[in-house]
Design a protein around this motif. Structure first.
Motif, PDB file in Angstrom:
ATOM      1  N   ALA A 134       0.845  -1.202   0.000  1.00  0.00           N
ATOM      2  CA  ALA A 134       0.000   0.000   0.000  1.00  0.00           C
ATOM      3  C   ALA A 134       0.876   1.247   0.000  1.00  0.00           C
ATOM      4  CB  ALA A 134      -0.889   0.000   1.232  1.00  0.00           C
ATOM      5  N   CYS A 135       0.577   2.158  -0.906  1.00  0.00           N
ATOM      6  CA  CYS A 135       1.356   3.398  -0.981  1.00  0.00           C
ATOM      7  C   CYS A 135       0.343   4.531  -1.140  1.00  0.00           C
ATOM      8  CB  CYS A 135       2.308   3.296  -2.171  1.00  0.00           C
ATOM      9  SG  CYS A 135       3.316   4.751  -2.454  1.00  0.00           S
ATOM     10  N   ASN A 136      -0.306   4.880  -0.031  1.00  0.00           N
ATOM     11  CA  ASN A 136      -1.453   5.791  -0.075  1.00  0.00           C
ATOM     12  C   ASN A 136      -1.275   7.065   0.729  1.00  0.00           C
ATOM     13  OD1 ASN A 136      -3.020   3.906  -1.567  1.00  0.00           O
ATOM     14  ND2 ASN A 136      -3.212   2.717   0.312  1.00  0.00           N
ATOM     15  N   GLU A 181      -0.181  10.460   2.634  1.00  0.00           N
ATOM     16  CA  GLU A 181       0.493  11.677   2.173  1.00  0.00           C
ATOM     17  C   GLU A 181       0.700  12.597   3.363  1.00  0.00           C
ATOM     18  OE1 GLU A 181      -1.498  13.414  -1.205  1.00  0.00           O
ATOM     19  OE2 GLU A 181      -1.542  11.489  -2.265  1.00  0.00           O
ATOM     20  N   LYS A 182       1.783  13.343   3.312  1.00  0.00           N
ATOM     21  CA  LYS A 182       2.116  14.279   4.378  1.00  0.00           C
ATOM     22  C   LYS A 182       0.999  15.311   4.505  1.00  0.00           C
ATOM     23  CE  LYS A 182       6.585  16.086   5.646  1.00  0.00           C
ATOM     24  NZ  LYS A 182       7.917  16.345   5.124  1.00  0.00           N
ATOM     25  N   GLY A 218      -4.405  10.988   7.005  1.00  0.00           N
ATOM     26  CA  GLY A 218      -5.125   9.735   6.772  1.00  0.00           C
ATOM     27  C   GLY A 218      -6.446   9.944   6.040  1.00  0.00           C
ATOM     28  N   ALA A 236      -8.263  14.325   1.207  1.00  0.00           N
ATOM     29  CA  ALA A 236      -7.155  15.289   1.166  1.00  0.00           C
ATOM     30  C   ALA A 236      -6.009  14.817   0.252  1.00  0.00           C
ATOM     31  CB  ALA A 236      -6.638  15.524   2.574  1.00  0.00           C
ATOM     32  N   ILE A 248       3.973   8.968   1.575  1.00  0.00           N
ATOM     33  CA  ILE A 248       4.841   8.671   2.722  1.00  0.00           C
ATOM     34  C   ILE A 248       4.465   7.302   3.288  1.00  0.00           C
ATOM     35  CG2 ILE A 248       5.308  11.067   3.414  1.00  0.00           C
ATOM     36  CD1 ILE A 248       3.089  10.706   5.599  1.00  0.00           C
ATOM     37  N   LEU A 249       5.386   6.738   4.052  1.00  0.00           N
ATOM     38  CA  LEU A 249       5.104   5.540   4.857  1.00  0.00           C
ATOM     39  C   LEU A 249       4.605   4.357   4.034  1.00  0.00           C
ATOM     40  CD1 LEU A 249       3.372   7.540   7.733  1.00  0.00           C
ATOM     41  CD2 LEU A 249       5.512   6.279   7.976  1.00  0.00           C
ATOM     42  N   TRP A 309      13.140   5.869   6.012  1.00  0.00           N
ATOM     43  CA  TRP A 309      12.415   5.296   7.155  1.00  0.00           C
ATOM     44  C   TRP A 309      13.335   5.185   8.363  1.00  0.00           C
ATOM     45  CZ3 TRP A 309       8.142   4.676   9.544  1.00  0.00           C
ATOM     46  CH2 TRP A 309       7.933   3.636  10.458  1.00  0.00           C
ATOM     47  N   SER A 347       9.237   1.493   5.759  1.00  0.00           N
ATOM     48  CA  SER A 347       8.087   2.329   5.380  1.00  0.00           C
ATOM     49  C   SER A 347       8.579   3.683   4.846  1.00  0.00           C
ATOM     50  CB  SER A 347       7.167   2.506   6.582  1.00  0.00           C
ATOM     51  OG  SER A 347       6.738   1.251   7.065  1.00  0.00           O
ATOM     52  N   LEU A 392      -1.909   4.057  12.275  1.00  0.00           N
ATOM     53  CA  LEU A 392      -2.414   3.468  11.027  1.00  0.00           C
ATOM     54  C   LEU A 392      -3.822   3.974  10.729  1.00  0.00           C
ATOM     55  CD1 LEU A 392      -1.066  -0.152  11.504  1.00  0.00           C
ATOM     56  CD2 LEU A 392      -0.448   1.392   9.649  1.00  0.00           C
ATOM     57  N   PRO A 402      -6.006   7.274  11.437  1.00  0.00           N
ATOM     58  CA  PRO A 402      -5.218   7.595  12.632  1.00  0.00           C
ATOM     59  C   PRO A 402      -6.128   8.085  13.760  1.00  0.00           C
ATOM     60  CG  PRO A 402      -4.834   9.202  10.881  1.00  0.00           C
ATOM     61  CD  PRO A 402      -5.665   8.122  10.290  1.00  0.00           C
ATOM     62  N   ALA A 432      -6.374  10.595  15.800  1.00  0.00           N
ATOM     63  CA  ALA A 432      -6.962  11.944  15.854  1.00  0.00           C
ATOM     64  C   ALA A 432      -8.109  12.067  14.840  1.00  0.00           C
ATOM     65  CB  ALA A 432      -5.885  12.993  15.585  1.00  0.00           C
ATOM     66  N   LEU A 433      -7.903  11.548  13.635  1.00  0.00           N
ATOM     67  CA  LEU A 433      -8.958  11.618  12.616  1.00  0.00           C
ATOM     68  C   LEU A 433     -10.159  10.755  13.035  1.00  0.00           C
ATOM     69  CD1 LEU A 433      -9.792  12.662   9.792  1.00  0.00           C
ATOM     70  CD2 LEU A 433      -8.676  10.651   8.816  1.00  0.00           C
TER      71      LEU A 433
HETATM   72  C1  LIG Z   1       4.637   2.021  10.925  1.00  0.00           C
HETATM   73  C2  LIG Z   1       3.702   2.614   9.925  1.00  0.00           C
HETATM   74  C3  LIG Z   1       3.512   1.989   8.720  1.00  0.00           C
HETATM   75  C4  LIG Z   1       2.658   2.523   7.769  1.00  0.00           C
HETATM   76  N1  LIG Z   1       2.525   1.875   6.571  1.00  0.00           N
HETATM   77  C5  LIG Z   1       1.772   2.444   5.608  1.00  0.00           C
HETATM   78  C6  LIG Z   1       1.684   1.846   4.318  1.00  0.00           C
HETATM   79  O1  LIG Z   1       2.245   0.777   4.062  1.00  0.00           O
HETATM   80  N2  LIG Z   1       0.988   2.483   3.371  1.00  0.00           N
HETATM   81  C7  LIG Z   1       0.354   3.654   3.596  1.00  0.00           C
HETATM   82  O2  LIG Z   1      -0.270   4.186   2.685  1.00  0.00           O
HETATM   83  N3  LIG Z   1       0.391   4.246   4.812  1.00  0.00           N
HETATM   84  C8  LIG Z   1       1.086   3.675   5.819  1.00  0.00           C
HETATM   85  N4  LIG Z   1       1.163   4.287   7.044  1.00  0.00           N
HETATM   86  C9  LIG Z   1       0.449   5.567   7.240  1.00  0.00           C
HETATM   87  C10 LIG Z   1      -0.818   5.474   8.074  1.00  0.00           C
HETATM   88  O3  LIG Z   1      -1.683   4.486   7.575  1.00  0.00           O
HETATM   89  C11 LIG Z   1      -1.583   6.801   8.126  1.00  0.00           C
HETATM   90  O4  LIG Z   1      -2.200   7.109   6.925  1.00  0.00           O
HETATM   91  C12 LIG Z   1      -0.748   7.960   8.468  1.00  0.00           C
HETATM   92  O5  LIG Z   1       0.121   7.653   9.535  1.00  0.00           O
HETATM   93  C13 LIG Z   1      -1.723   9.077   8.874  1.00  0.00           C
HETATM   94  O6  LIG Z   1      -1.177  10.248   8.715  1.00  0.00           O
HETATM   95  P1  LIG Z   1      -0.440  11.090   9.886  1.00  0.00           P
HETATM   96  O7  LIG Z   1      -0.813  10.587  11.232  1.00  0.00           O
HETATM   97  O8  LIG Z   1       0.974  11.107   9.469  1.00  0.00           O
HETATM   98  O9  LIG Z   1      -1.177  12.402   9.678  1.00  0.00           O
HETATM   99  P2  LIG Z   1      -0.687  13.911   9.734  1.00  0.00           P
HETATM  100  O10 LIG Z   1      -0.743  14.409   8.347  1.00  0.00           O
HETATM  101  O11 LIG Z   1       0.584  14.025  10.547  1.00  0.00           O
HETATM  102  O12 LIG Z   1      -1.893  14.468  10.551  1.00  0.00           O
HETATM  103  C14 LIG Z   1      -2.059  14.250  11.961  1.00  0.00           C
HETATM  104  C15 LIG Z   1      -3.490  14.540  12.358  1.00  0.00           C
HETATM  105  O13 LIG Z   1      -3.863  15.847  11.919  1.00  0.00           O
HETATM  106  C16 LIG Z   1      -5.196  15.884  11.449  1.00  0.00           C
HETATM  107  N5  LIG Z   1      -5.229  16.208  10.005  1.00  0.00           N
HETATM  108  C17 LIG Z   1      -4.187  16.642   9.288  1.00  0.00           C
HETATM  109  N6  LIG Z   1      -4.552  16.876   8.019  1.00  0.00           N
HETATM  110  C18 LIG Z   1      -5.852  16.545   7.909  1.00  0.00           C
HETATM  111  C19 LIG Z   1      -6.778  16.548   6.841  1.00  0.00           C
HETATM  112  N7  LIG Z   1      -6.433  16.976   5.654  1.00  0.00           N
HETATM  113  N8  LIG Z   1      -8.041  16.137   7.083  1.00  0.00           N
HETATM  114  C20 LIG Z   1      -8.403  15.726   8.323  1.00  0.00           C
HETATM  115  N9  LIG Z   1      -7.556  15.707   9.369  1.00  0.00           N
HETATM  116  C21 LIG Z   1      -6.294  16.122   9.189  1.00  0.00           C
HETATM  117  C22 LIG Z   1      -5.735  14.529  11.702  1.00  0.00           C
HETATM  118  O14 LIG Z   1      -6.384  14.554  12.923  1.00  0.00           O
HETATM  119  C23 LIG Z   1      -4.507  13.636  11.712  1.00  0.00           C
HETATM  120  O15 LIG Z   1      -4.687  12.420  12.397  1.00  0.00           O
HETATM  121  C24 LIG Z   1       1.981   3.749   8.025  1.00  0.00           C
HETATM  122  C25 LIG Z   1       2.155   4.393   9.265  1.00  0.00           C
HETATM  123  C26 LIG Z   1       3.004   3.828  10.199  1.00  0.00           C
HETATM  124  C27 LIG Z   1       3.185   4.533  11.512  1.00  0.00           C
END
Ligand SMILES: Cc1cc2nc3c(=O)[nH]c(=O)nc-3n(C[C@H](O)[C@H](O)[C@H](O)COP(=O)(O)OP(=O)(O)OC[C@H]3O[C@@H](n4cnc5c(N)ncnc54)[C@H](O)[C@@H]3O)c2cc1C
Length: 366
Positions: free
Chosen positions: A117-119, A121-122, A126, A130, A150-151, A196, A206, A347, A350, A352-353
């Motif tokens: 999965a590569c979904n 984004e910074k 989640g 967005a 990212i990730l 990573w 990741s 994951l 997340p 907070a969302l």
């Molecule tokens: C160990 C690990 C492995 C992972 N592996 C994968 C993978 O294989 N593939 C993959 O695709 N992802 C992967 N992820 C990513 C994971 O699934 C989440 O999508 C990602 O961590 C969520 O983004 P963030 O917490 O970095 O959000 P941030 O962008 O840092 O945002 C943090 C919080 O801010 C709020 N926020 C910010 N922007 C918005 C917005 N636009 N709308 C609503 N609320 C917002 C939300 O409350 C959010 O929870 C991995 C994560 C980890 C920790």
């Protein structure tokens, strides 16, 4: 699936104990040889028709030996879960291409090609809405993908990424908020970074991925697949199983043999009740998984994923506090499980969302 996994568990655990930082290539290869990632598929496609509940149990069990391996596996296993549903496309042509796609991906699994999965984004937190990555039609009708992810667990070890991108309805009639595009992980225009450095889940690789006009072979299913079929809830059940497995590891490490101290035994008995309650909530929810299950089920999964990941990480933190100096080492399985558990709340969706959505949608049912 659960029996084959139980046989592999000791070697997975000993590799994890020997090296928890490097990508677990040998364990991944063992899982593919035992056809575990394809278990939800029909038998003629290399699976055994495993249910979402069985897949969730497998991920929890795997997480007790290696949470990183469980996270890596949840991506292809969840995809296989989605491919197992006999769903109808918007018309006969899309239904035909969907069936062909299922057969082609099943053949890739048999060849041990890793779908990752590569979904994420910074800054998107989640949220699919967005997503900034875009897909545009090329002259020959394919799609070119551009954007920053990212990730993306598995990193360079992936063969194919499934990646969310936005596409306009002019370029793909009936398109949803985003579609999943399949992209060859080593195609031109796919740049897998090497950035990573996780707090836990060290060996998942990741990394970030930059798409610069990378050509996608196809979309998953048909237009608006995510909204029509609601496959994401399958993945959310698998994700919740990971910190739960970490809690089980910690509970067993502290509770076997039963400690002498009555106070510690009391705390562990309490921990056991909390673990069993979370597990029951997770498995009952996974048991009810159906494609296109509707908003009430989506809300239930959101509550379950939020609750189980939050409470499992709290339990891990409390057990770590109880574990004493002997486990206060970077190499201890208890310390590793503690760090790995916190990926569960990060994951998708997340924490907070998840809390924001629960707050917005709060309503007690009939
Ligand atoms: C160990 C690990 C492995 C992972 N592996 C994968 C993978 O294989 N593939 C993959 O695709 N992802 C992967 N992820 C990513 C994971 O699934 C989440 O999508 C990602 O961590 C969520 O983004 P963030 O917490 O970095 O959000 P941030 O962008 O840092 O945002 C943090 C919080 O801010 C709020 N926020 C910010 N922007 C918005 C917005 N636009 N709308 C609503 N609320 C917002 C939300 O409350 C959010 O929870 C991995 C994560 C980890 C920790």
């Amino acid at each position: 699936m659960l029996n084959s996994l139980a046989d592999l568990l000791p070697s997975i655990a000993s590799r994890e104990a020997a090296d928890s930082d490097s990508y677990p290539a040998a364990s991944v290869a063992d899982l593919y040889a035992a056809q575990i990632p394809s278990a939800p598929l029909r038998s003629e496609l290399g699976g055994e028709g495993a249910s979402c509940r069985q897949a969730t149990e497998a991920i929890e069990l795997m997480a007790t030996a290696s949470p990183s391996l469980a996270l890596l596996t949840s991506m292809p296993l969840g995809l296989a879960g989605c491919l197992a549903f006999d769903v109808e496309g918007p018309d006969a042509e899309w239904t035909r291409t969907w069936h062909e796609q299922v057969e082609a991906i099943a053949a890739d699994y048999r060849a041990a090609k890793i779908y990752a999965a590569c979904n994420s984004e910074k800054g998107a937190g989640g949220s699919l809405a967005a997503t900034k990555t875009i897909a545009t039609r090329t002259g020959d009708g394919a799609f070119a993908i551009s954007g920053e992810k990212i990730l993306a667990s598995s990193g360079e070890n992936a063969s194919v990424f499934f990646s969310t991108a936005k596409v306009t309805p002019e370029e793909l009639p009936g398109a949803g908020v985003v579609e999943f595009f399949f992209v060859d992980a080593h195609a031109p225009g796919v740049n897998i970074l090497n950035d990573w450095n996780g707090f836990g889940m060290r060996s998942t690789e990741s990394h970030s991925v930059r798409y610069e006009g990378a050509i996608a072979s196809s979309i998953l299913g048909f237009p608006d697949y995510i909204a029509r079929v609601q496959p994401l809830q399958y993945f959310f059940c698998l994700f919740a199983a990971i910190p739960l497995g970490c809690a089980r590891t910690m509970l067993e490490a502290l509770g076997k043999p039963a400690p002498q101290s009555p106070a510690v035994r009391m705390r562990l008995a309490e921990a056991q009740m909390r673990y069993e309650a979370m597990r029951a909530y997770l498995l009952e929810t996974a048991d009810a998984f159906r494609p296109a299950a509707g908003p009430a089920y989506a809300a239930r999964v959101l509550r379950m994923k939020t609750y189980v990941t939050q409470e499992a990480t709290k339990l891990c933190a409390e057990l770590f506090a109880l574990s004493g100096g002997r486990h206060y080492s970077r190499n201890s399985a208890v310390a590793r499980a503690f760090a790995d558990a916190f990926a569960g709340t990060a994951l998708r969706p997340p924490l907070a969302l998840g809390l924001e959505t629960l707050t917005e949608q709060f309503e007690l049912g009939e």
